[in-house]
Write a protein that holds these residues in place. Structure first.
Motif, PDB file in Angstrom:
ATOM      1  N   ASP A   1       0.833  -1.202   0.000  1.00  0.00           N
ATOM      2  CA  ASP A   1       0.000   0.000   0.000  1.00  0.00           C
ATOM      3  C   ASP A   1       0.872   1.258   0.000  1.00  0.00           C
ATOM      4  O   ASP A   1       2.105   1.186   0.030  1.00  0.00           O
ATOM      5  CB  ASP A   1      -1.010  -0.013   1.151  1.00  0.00           C
ATOM      6  N   THR A   2       0.235   2.416  -0.034  1.00  0.00           N
ATOM      7  CA  THR A   2       0.981   3.673  -0.112  1.00  0.00           C
ATOM      8  C   THR A   2       1.718   4.007   1.182  1.00  0.00           C
ATOM      9  O   THR A   2       2.551   4.903   1.199  1.00  0.00           O
ATOM     10  CB  THR A   2       0.062   4.848  -0.504  1.00  0.00           C
TER      11      THR A   2
ATOM     12  N   LEU B   1      -4.955  -1.844  -5.098  1.00  0.00           N
ATOM     13  CA  LEU B   1      -5.106  -0.713  -4.179  1.00  0.00           C
ATOM     14  C   LEU B   1      -6.395   0.021  -4.481  1.00  0.00           C
ATOM     15  O   LEU B   1      -6.782   0.164  -5.642  1.00  0.00           O
ATOM     16  CB  LEU B   1      -3.926   0.253  -4.317  1.00  0.00           C
ATOM     17  N   ASN B   2      -7.065   0.534  -3.433  1.00  0.00           N
ATOM     18  CA  ASN B   2      -8.248   1.361  -3.652  1.00  0.00           C
ATOM     19  C   ASN B   2      -7.825   2.798  -3.922  1.00  0.00           C
ATOM     20  O   ASN B   2      -6.618   3.105  -3.969  1.00  0.00           O
ATOM     21  CB  ASN B   2      -9.239   1.239  -2.484  1.00  0.00           C
TER      22      ASN B   2
ATOM     23  N   GLY C   1      -5.240   4.281  -1.693  1.00  0.00           N
ATOM     24  CA  GLY C   1      -3.937   3.627  -1.649  1.00  0.00           C
ATOM     25  C   GLY C   1      -3.832   2.499  -0.645  1.00  0.00           C
ATOM     26  O   GLY C   1      -2.736   2.052  -0.316  1.00  0.00           O
ATOM     27  N   ASN C   2      -4.984   2.010  -0.154  1.00  0.00           N
ATOM     28  CA  ASN C   2      -5.003   0.891   0.795  1.00  0.00           C
ATOM     29  C   ASN C   2      -5.218  -0.426   0.054  1.00  0.00           C
ATOM     30  O   ASN C   2      -5.818  -0.457  -1.020  1.00  0.00           O
ATOM     31  CB  ASN C   2      -6.121   1.086   1.821  1.00  0.00           C
ATOM     32  N   ALA C   3      -4.758  -1.519   0.646  1.00  0.00           N
ATOM     33  CA  ALA C   3      -4.911  -2.840   0.046  1.00  0.00           C
ATOM     34  C   ALA C   3      -6.390  -3.167  -0.161  1.00  0.00           C
ATOM     35  O   ALA C   3      -7.235  -2.861   0.672  1.00  0.00           O
ATOM     36  CB  ALA C   3      -4.251  -3.898   0.921  1.00  0.00           C
ATOM     37  N   ASP C   4      -6.673  -3.791  -1.279  1.00  0.00           N
ATOM     38  CA  ASP C   4      -8.021  -4.133  -1.688  1.00  0.00           C
ATOM     39  C   ASP C   4      -7.970  -5.500  -2.352  1.00  0.00           C
ATOM     40  O   ASP C   4      -6.936  -5.886  -2.893  1.00  0.00           O
ATOM     41  CB  ASP C   4      -8.499  -3.098  -2.711  1.00  0.00           C
TER      42      ASP C   4
END
Length: 167
Positions: free
Chosen positions: A92-93, A142-143, A146-149
């Motif tokens: 993620d970011t 990533l959504n 910038g979070n894991a999706d």
């Protein structure tokens, strides 16, 4: 010193943000290409499945059916509830890795780092079925923040399938 034919590959970025590629050769050996330099990381028929992330890392299911991380220099085991059948991973970011795994009992989990380079927290996302897993295939990304999706194709009790986000 290059692999003899590529059977599968996954791309990420090295520790400096440059592209790097992990590849399974047709002879079953496992390789990394970083800035045009190929390095053999594993002998034949040890790596079953893998997913590259950022920072020169890759997560892999080895022939012991367990989840392992290559951090750019060494391999280490990532504890999971049971043996692992398939995986996908993303950074993620905030530079934390999330590894999504389907385990041998059909359950579906995420392995999320607390902080970059730290240990993982495991959360069950879906239960396995009595004879088949509800999760068929899945893909990490990533959504917009910038979070894991993760997207997954799920089998319903009626035998149909649906595409679900963050199950």
């Amino acid at each position: 010193n290059t692999p003899g034919g590529i059977a599968s590959f996954s791309a990420g970025h090295d520790a400096h943000g440059n592209p790097d590629v992990f590849a399974l050769a047709s002879d079953g050996t496992f390789w990394r290409d970083d800035a045009g330099i190929w390095t053999k990381l594993r002998g034949a028929h040890i790596v079953q499945s893998f997913a590259a992330v950022d920072g020169g890392r890759v997560y892999a299911i080895l022939n012991d059916n367990l989840l392992h991380e290559y951090n750019g220099s060494t391999w280490s085991s990532i504890p999971t509830a049971t043996t692992v059948k398939s995986l996908d991973a993303v950074t993620d970011t905030s530079n934390r890795d999330t590894v999504f795994v389907k385990e041998s009992d059909g359950s579906f989990w995420d392995e999320v780092q607390f902080d970059p380079g730290s240990g993982f927290q495991e959360d069950k996302l879906a239960n396995g079925g009595k004879s088949i897993s509800r999760v068929s295939t899945f893909s990490a990304g990533l959504n917009a923040q910038g979070n894991a999706d993760v997207y997954a194709i799920l089998r319903t009790t009626y035998g149909t399938t649906t595409l679900e986000k963050n199950i």
